[in-house]
Design a protein around this motif. Sequence first.
Motif, PDB file in Angstrom:
ATOM      1  N   MET A   1      14.980  40.935  16.476  1.00 53.08           N
ATOM      2  CA  MET A   1      13.905  40.193  17.104  1.00 53.08           C
ATOM      3  C   MET A   1      14.478  38.902  17.688  1.00 53.08           C
ATOM      4  O   MET A   1      15.185  38.174  17.009  1.00 53.08           O
ATOM      5  N   VAL A   2      14.142  38.653  18.943  1.00 51.57           N
ATOM      6  CA  VAL A   2      14.561  37.422  19.604  1.00 51.57           C
ATOM      7  C   VAL A   2      13.624  36.302  19.155  1.00 51.57           C
ATOM      8  O   VAL A   2      12.416  36.497  19.074  1.00 51.57           O
ATOM      9  N   GLU A   3      14.187  35.131  18.856  1.00 51.41           N
ATOM     10  CA  GLU A   3      13.373  33.989  18.435  1.00 51.41           C
ATOM     11  C   GLU A   3      13.531  32.848  19.423  1.00 51.41           C
ATOM     12  O   GLU A   3      14.640  32.497  19.809  1.00 51.41           O
ATOM     13  N   VAL A   4      12.388  32.292  19.835  1.00 51.99           N
ATOM     14  CA  VAL A   4      12.359  31.142  20.729  1.00 51.99           C
ATOM     15  C   VAL A   4      11.789  29.972  19.932  1.00 51.99           C
ATOM     16  O   VAL A   4      10.655  30.027  19.477  1.00 51.99           O
ATOM     17  N   ASP A   5      12.578  28.933  19.759  1.00 50.00           N
ATOM     18  CA  ASP A   5      12.105  27.741  19.055  1.00 50.00           C
ATOM     19  C   ASP A   5      11.706  26.705  20.105  1.00 50.00           C
ATOM     20  O   ASP A   5      12.540  26.005  20.659  1.00 50.00           O
ATOM     21  N   ALA A   6      10.403  26.638  20.376  1.00 49.37           N
ATOM     22  CA  ALA A   6       9.884  25.730  21.394  1.00 49.37           C
ATOM     23  C   ALA A   6       9.180  24.527  20.761  1.00 49.37           C
ATOM     24  O   ALA A   6       8.454  23.810  21.449  1.00 49.37           O
ATOM     25  N   ARG A   7       9.442  24.306  19.479  1.00 50.57           N
ATOM     26  CA  ARG A   7       8.823  23.148  18.811  1.00 50.57           C
ATOM     27  C   ARG A   7       9.377  21.866  19.409  1.00 50.57           C
ATOM     28  O   ARG A   7      10.570  21.750  19.672  1.00 50.57           O
ATOM     29  N   GLY A   8       8.465  20.921  19.665  1.00 54.67           N
ATOM     30  CA  GLY A   8       8.868  19.635  20.206  1.00 54.67           C
ATOM     31  C   GLY A   8       8.994  19.615  21.719  1.00 54.67           C
ATOM     32  O   GLY A   8       9.281  18.567  22.297  1.00 54.67           O
ATOM     33  N   LEU A   9       8.788  20.746  22.362  1.00 54.08           N
ATOM     34  CA  LEU A   9       8.888  20.807  23.820  1.00 54.08           C
ATOM     35  C   LEU A   9       7.505  20.653  24.452  1.00 54.08           C
ATOM     36  O   LEU A   9       6.494  20.995  23.856  1.00 54.08           O
ATOM     37  N   SER A  10       7.485  20.162  25.684  1.00 52.66           N
ATOM     38  CA  SER A  10       6.232  19.990  26.418  1.00 52.66           C
ATOM     39  C   SER A  10       6.026  21.167  27.358  1.00 52.66           C
ATOM     40  O   SER A  10       6.982  21.792  27.820  1.00 52.66           O
ATOM     41  N   VAL A  31       7.949  33.377  18.902  1.00 51.63           N
ATOM     42  CA  VAL A  31       7.928  32.062  19.528  1.00 51.63           C
ATOM     43  C   VAL A  31       7.375  31.062  18.516  1.00 51.63           C
ATOM     44  O   VAL A  31       6.294  31.265  17.958  1.00 51.63           O
ATOM     45  N   LEU A  32       8.129  29.976  18.284  1.00 54.38           N
ATOM     46  CA  LEU A  32       7.699  28.914  17.380  1.00 54.38           C
ATOM     47  C   LEU A  32       7.247  27.715  18.209  1.00 54.38           C
ATOM     48  O   LEU A  32       7.988  27.243  19.069  1.00 54.38           O
ATOM     49  N   VAL A  33       6.018  27.257  17.974  1.00 57.05           N
ATOM     50  CA  VAL A  33       5.475  26.079  18.657  1.00 57.05           C
ATOM     51  C   VAL A  33       4.813  25.192  17.616  1.00 57.05           C
ATOM     52  O   VAL A  33       4.510  25.628  16.509  1.00 57.05           O
TER      53      VAL A  33
END
Length: 67
Positions: A1-10, A31-33
Motif C-alpha cells: 500500500m502506498v502511503e501519502v503523508d500530507a499532514r501539515g500541508l496546505s 492518505v494521512l491528513v
Amino acid sequence: MVEVDARGLSCPEPIMLTADALKQADGPVKVLVDEPHQKTNVEKFARSQGRTPTSTETADGFEVVIE
C-alpha cells in the motif's frame, strides 16, 4: 500500500500528492491528513476518480484509505 503523508500541508498539496499516488499505485493508497476539510477534499477527489475512500480518525488527524 502506498502511503501519502500530507499532514501539515496546505490545500491543494494533499490533493496533488494523492493524485500522483493514485496514478502510480497498483493497489490501495493511504492518505494521512490533519484537518477535517482536507479529509473531505481527499474523499471527494477519490470519488471523482471512481475510487472508494474509507476514513478513520487517528490520534493526530485522519487516515483515508482509497481503494
